[in-house]
Write a protein that holds these residues in place. Sequence first.
Motif, PDB file in Angstrom:
ATOM      1  N   ASP A  38       0.867  -1.193   0.000  1.00 64.52           N
ATOM      2  CA  ASP A  38       0.000   0.000   0.000  1.00 64.52           C
ATOM      3  C   ASP A  38       0.901   1.240   0.000  1.00 64.52           C
ATOM      4  N   SER A  39       1.675   1.392   1.096  1.00 59.68           N
ATOM      5  CA  SER A  39       2.631   2.508   1.180  1.00 59.68           C
ATOM      6  C   SER A  39       3.820   2.037   2.008  1.00 59.68           C
ATOM      7  N   THR A  40       5.027   2.311   1.542  1.00 58.67           N
ATOM      8  CA  THR A  40       6.220   1.892   2.307  1.00 58.67           C
ATOM      9  C   THR A  40       6.249   2.594   3.672  1.00 58.67           C
ATOM     10  N   GLU A 100       6.277  -1.292  -6.349  1.00 56.35           N
ATOM     11  CA  GLU A 100       5.055  -0.546  -6.676  1.00 56.35           C
ATOM     12  C   GLU A 100       4.303  -0.218  -5.391  1.00 56.35           C
ATOM     13  N   GLN A 101       3.694   0.975  -5.334  1.00 49.34           N
ATOM     14  CA  GLN A 101       2.816   1.298  -4.214  1.00 49.34           C
ATOM     15  C   GLN A 101       1.398   1.479  -4.766  1.00 49.34           C
ATOM     16  N   GLN A 102       0.439   0.903  -4.056  1.00 52.61           N
ATOM     17  CA  GLN A 102      -0.935   1.057  -4.526  1.00 52.61           C
ATOM     18  C   GLN A 102      -1.646   2.225  -3.857  1.00 52.61           C
ATOM     19  N   GLY A 120       0.354   5.018  -2.500  1.00 55.25           N
ATOM     20  CA  GLY A 120       1.442   5.935  -2.181  1.00 55.25           C
ATOM     21  C   GLY A 120       0.822   7.290  -1.827  1.00 55.25           C
ATOM     22  N   ARG A 121       1.390   7.937  -0.818  1.00 59.53           N
ATOM     23  CA  ARG A 121       0.778   9.206  -0.427  1.00 59.53           C
ATOM     24  C   ARG A 121       1.778  10.344  -0.294  1.00 59.53           C
ATOM     25  N   GLY A 122       1.251  11.537  -0.503  1.00 53.78           N
ATOM     26  CA  GLY A 122       2.032  12.745  -0.303  1.00 53.78           C
ATOM     27  C   GLY A 122       1.592  13.384   1.002  1.00 53.78           C
ATOM     28  N   ARG A 123       1.856  14.670   1.176  1.00 53.37           N
ATOM     29  CA  ARG A 123       1.443  15.350   2.395  1.00 53.37           C
ATOM     30  C   ARG A 123      -0.065  15.604   2.356  1.00 53.37           C
ATOM     31  N   ARG A 124      -0.632  15.831   3.526  1.00 54.62           N
ATOM     32  CA  ARG A 124      -2.064  16.168   3.655  1.00 54.62           C
ATOM     33  C   ARG A 124      -2.975  15.212   2.886  1.00 54.62           C
ATOM     34  N   GLY A 125      -2.640  13.934   2.907  1.00 50.41           N
ATOM     35  CA  GLY A 125      -3.516  12.921   2.308  1.00 50.41           C
ATOM     36  C   GLY A 125      -3.543  12.905   0.788  1.00 50.41           C
ATOM     37  N   ARG A 126      -2.635  13.628   0.158  1.00 49.66           N
ATOM     38  CA  ARG A 126      -2.629  13.616  -1.319  1.00 49.66           C
ATOM     39  C   ARG A 126      -2.039  12.313  -1.845  1.00 49.66           C
ATOM     40  N   ASN A 127      -2.324  12.013  -3.111  1.00 49.06           N
ATOM     41  CA  ASN A 127      -1.803  10.782  -3.712  1.00 49.06           C
ATOM     42  C   ASN A 127      -0.382  10.979  -4.208  1.00 49.06           C
ATOM     43  N   TRP A 128       0.373   9.887  -4.184  1.00 47.27           N
ATOM     44  CA  TRP A 128       1.694   9.880  -4.823  1.00 47.27           C
ATOM     45  C   TRP A 128       1.696   8.744  -5.849  1.00 47.27           C
ATOM     46  N   PHE A 129       1.797   9.080  -7.117  1.00 51.64           N
ATOM     47  CA  PHE A 129       1.769   8.117  -8.215  1.00 51.64           C
ATOM     48  C   PHE A 129       3.017   7.232  -8.153  1.00 51.64           C
ATOM     49  N   SER A 130       2.828   5.917  -7.984  1.00 58.19           N
ATOM     50  CA  SER A 130       3.959   5.005  -7.739  1.00 58.19           C
ATOM     51  C   SER A 130       3.838   3.733  -8.576  1.00 58.19           C
ATOM     52  N   PRO A 161       9.281  22.964   0.965  1.00 61.64           N
ATOM     53  CA  PRO A 161      10.214  22.265   1.846  1.00 61.64           C
ATOM     54  C   PRO A 161      10.622  20.879   1.343  1.00 61.64           C
ATOM     55  N   ASN A 162       9.844  20.258   0.437  1.00 64.13           N
ATOM     56  CA  ASN A 162      10.046  18.810   0.247  1.00 64.13           C
ATOM     57  C   ASN A 162      10.102  18.334  -1.206  1.00 64.13           C
ATOM     58  N   ASP A 163      10.346  19.250  -2.135  1.00 64.95           N
ATOM     59  CA  ASP A 163      10.378  18.831  -3.541  1.00 64.95           C
ATOM     60  C   ASP A 163      11.778  18.971  -4.136  1.00 64.95           C
ATOM     61  N   LYS A 198      10.218  21.057 -12.933  1.00 66.37           N
ATOM     62  CA  LYS A 198       9.329  19.890 -12.858  1.00 66.37           C
ATOM     63  C   LYS A 198       9.764  18.959 -11.732  1.00 66.37           C
ATOM     64  N   LYS A 199       8.754  18.373 -11.070  1.00 69.29           N
ATOM     65  CA  LYS A 199       9.040  17.578  -9.876  1.00 69.29           C
ATOM     66  C   LYS A 199       9.420  16.143 -10.246  1.00 69.29           C
ATOM     67  N   CYS A 200      10.551  15.679  -9.705  1.00 68.21           N
ATOM     68  CA  CYS A 200      10.910  14.292  -9.963  1.00 68.21           C
ATOM     69  C   CYS A 200      11.021  13.532  -8.655  1.00 68.21           C
ATOM     70  N   ILE A 250      10.980   8.759  -5.903  1.00 68.37           N
ATOM     71  CA  ILE A 250      11.761   9.307  -7.023  1.00 68.37           C
ATOM     72  C   ILE A 250      11.280   8.676  -8.328  1.00 68.37           C
ATOM     73  N   ASN A 251      10.896   9.502  -9.280  1.00 70.86           N
ATOM     74  CA  ASN A 251      10.563   8.990 -10.613  1.00 70.86           C
ATOM     75  C   ASN A 251      11.880   8.726 -11.322  1.00 70.86           C
ATOM     76  N   VAL A 252      12.244   7.462 -11.464  1.00 73.56           N
ATOM     77  CA  VAL A 252      13.543   7.151 -12.064  1.00 73.56           C
ATOM     78  C   VAL A 252      13.384   6.961 -13.574  1.00 73.56           C
TER      79      VAL A 252
HETATM   80  C1  BT5 Z   1       5.191  14.683  -1.598  1.00 75.07           C
HETATM   81  O1  BT5 Z   1       3.985  15.160  -1.182  1.00 75.07           O
HETATM   82  O2  BT5 Z   1       5.851  15.145  -2.499  1.00 75.07           O
HETATM   83  C2  BT5 Z   1       5.681  13.467  -0.835  1.00 75.07           C
HETATM   84  C3  BT5 Z   1       5.859  12.254  -1.706  1.00 75.07           C
HETATM   85  C4  BT5 Z   1       6.417  11.098  -0.925  1.00 75.07           C
HETATM   86  C5  BT5 Z   1       6.312   9.791  -1.660  1.00 75.07           C
HETATM   87  C6  BT5 Z   1       7.003   8.683  -0.927  1.00 75.07           C
HETATM   88  S1  BT5 Z   1       7.118   7.233  -1.880  1.00 75.07           S
HETATM   89  C7  BT5 Z   1       7.634   6.319  -0.534  1.00 75.07           C
HETATM   90  C8  BT5 Z   1       6.834   6.808   0.655  1.00 75.07           C
HETATM   91  N1  BT5 Z   1       5.598   6.083   0.796  1.00 75.07           N
HETATM   92  C9  BT5 Z   1       4.529   6.876   0.585  1.00 75.07           C
HETATM   93  O3  BT5 Z   1       3.339   6.508   0.623  1.00 75.07           O
HETATM   94  N2  BT5 Z   1       4.951   8.132   0.329  1.00 75.07           N
HETATM   95  C10 BT5 Z   1       6.389   8.240   0.387  1.00 75.07           C
HETATM   96  P1  BT5 Z   1       3.318  16.535  -1.669  1.00 75.07           P
HETATM   97  O4  BT5 Z   1       4.268  17.660  -1.509  1.00 75.07           O
HETATM   98  O5  BT5 Z   1       2.040  16.593  -0.919  1.00 75.07           O
HETATM   99  O6  BT5 Z   1       3.073  16.319  -3.200  1.00 75.07           O
HETATM  100  C11 BT5 Z   1       2.023  15.530  -3.683  1.00 75.07           C
HETATM  101  C12 BT5 Z   1       1.645  16.065  -5.049  1.00 75.07           C
HETATM  102  O7  BT5 Z   1       2.682  15.760  -5.991  1.00 75.07           O
HETATM  103  C13 BT5 Z   1       0.390  15.424  -5.625  1.00 75.07           C
HETATM  104  O8  BT5 Z   1      -0.762  16.101  -5.198  1.00 75.07           O
HETATM  105  C14 BT5 Z   1       0.620  15.554  -7.139  1.00 75.07           C
HETATM  106  O9  BT5 Z   1       0.271  16.850  -7.590  1.00 75.07           O
HETATM  107  C15 BT5 Z   1       2.133  15.426  -7.256  1.00 75.07           C
HETATM  108  N3  BT5 Z   1       2.542  14.048  -7.588  1.00 75.07           N
HETATM  109  C16 BT5 Z   1       1.955  12.868  -7.273  1.00 75.07           C
HETATM  110  N4  BT5 Z   1       2.690  11.827  -7.699  1.00 75.07           N
HETATM  111  C17 BT5 Z   1       3.776  12.345  -8.314  1.00 75.07           C
HETATM  112  C18 BT5 Z   1       4.901  11.782  -8.965  1.00 75.07           C
HETATM  113  N5  BT5 Z   1       5.102  10.464  -9.067  1.00 75.07           N
HETATM  114  N6  BT5 Z   1       5.812  12.645  -9.495  1.00 75.07           N
HETATM  115  C19 BT5 Z   1       5.667  13.982  -9.411  1.00 75.07           C
HETATM  116  N7  BT5 Z   1       4.618  14.572  -8.807  1.00 75.07           N
HETATM  117  C20 BT5 Z   1       3.685  13.770  -8.260  1.00 75.07           C
END
Ligand code: BT5
Length: 322
Positions: free
Chosen positions: A89-91, A113-115, A117-127, A176-178, A184-186, A209-211
Motif C-alpha cells: 500500500d505505502s512503504t 510498486e505502491q498502490q 502511495g501518499r504525499g502530504r495532507r492525504g494527497r496521492n503519490w503516483f507510484s 520544503p520537500n520537492d 518539474k518535480k521528480c 523518485i521517478n527514475v
Molecule cells: C510529496 O507530497 O511530495 C511526498 C511524496 C512522498 C512519496 C514517498 S514514496 C515512498 C513513501 N511512501 C509513501 O506513501 N509516500 C512516500 P506533496 O508535496 O504533498 O506532493 C504531492 C503532489 O505531488 C500530488 O498532489 C501531485 O500533484 C504530485 N505528484 C503525485 N505523484 C507524483 C509523482 N510520481 N511525481 C511527481 N509529482 C507527483
Amino acid sequence: MQSTILQMLREHPGDFVSGEAMCNTLGVSRTAVWKHIKDLQDAGYQIEAVRNKGYRLQSSPDLVTAAEIRDGLSTTVLGQTIVYRETIDSTNNLAQELANNGAMEGTLVIADEQQQGRGRRGRNWFSPPHSGVWMSLILRPQLPLAHAAQITLVTAIALAKALTRLTGVQAGIKWPNDILFNKKKCCGILTEMHAEFDQIHHLVLGIGINVNVPQEDFPEDIQHIATSLQAVKGTPIPRAKVVQVVLEELEPLYRQYVADGGFGTLRDQWKAHNITLGNEIIAHTAQGTIQGRALDIDEFGVLLVEQPDGEQKKIYSADIMF
Ligand code: BT5
C-alpha cells in the motif's frame, strides 16, 4: 543465499563460476544451488548454465530487491537492513509498523510498486511498478521534537546532490520537500514521526523518485508538472544505483544533523542547492495564503517571506508556488 550467489557471479564478470565452488561457499547441495539459479532466472536475471563449466551472469533486470541494493552499498547505518516488497500500500505504513516493533535505525523499506502511495495532507503519490524508487527509512535521532521536521530539509540536500550526480544535470530544492529539474518535480519527501513527551521516538522518512517512469505514463493531472531522471539524463538509470547514491549522500548529512543537534550547520549547503529563495511566491498554509518574496530560511528551516508592504512573515509549513 540468492544474494551470495549473485555476488559470486558478479565477482567474475564474463566468467563461469563452477557449481562446486557455489556448493562449497554456501554449504548446500548442487540441487539447492540449481534451484536458486532457477529462481534468479525467473526474477529476470539471464544466467547461462553450461555443464562442466558452471554459471555465468549475462544480464541483470532493473530490480530494487535487497540483493541488488546491498551489492556495492557503502553505507554503515542506512540500509543495513532492507525489507523489500513487490507490491505494497505505502512503504511508510510498513516502516511505521516495523518501527513500532523495534526495527533498527537505518532500516530501509522499499517496494517496486505502491498502490496507495501518499504525499502530504492525504494527497496521492503516483507510484507505478518497475520504474520508480518508493522507499522509507526508519530513523531514531536523539533530538528534541522541535527539530524533527528539519530532517526533510537535510534529506532534500542529500537528494539534490544525489540526483545531480546521477544525471549530470543540476537538481534544485523547492522548499520544503520537492526536488525539481527545470521546474518539474521528480522527487518528493514525506516525513512522518512518532514522539513521546519531548523526544522523537522514531521518524519515517518517505522518499519517492521517478527514475525511469515514461513521461506518457504520468496521469493527466501531473503530466505537465512531473518529470523523471530518465527524461533528464536521456538514458535509463538502474534503480538500485539510485537508492545507493541517495543513501550514501544522506548518511553523512544525517550524522551531522544528529551530532550538531539540528539543521543549522547544514543551512549553507541547503541554500547552495535551493531554487526557492529570491522568488516571488504564493504560499498556501493551513492559516491562509501568503504572497511575497522568499527572503531566507533560518537555522530551523523556517521560510522567511517579505510581503509587498514590507512586513516579514515566518512560514513553518506550506505548499508554495512560484
Ligand atoms: C510529496 O507530497 O511530495 C511526498 C511524496 C512522498 C512519496 C514517498 S514514496 C515512498 C513513501 N511512501 C509513501 O506513501 N509516500 C512516500 P506533496 O508535496 O504533498 O506532493 C504531492 C503532489 O505531488 C500530488 O498532489 C501531485 O500533484 C504530485 N505528484 C503525485 N505523484 C507524483 C509523482 N510520481 N511525481 C511527481 N509529482 C507527483
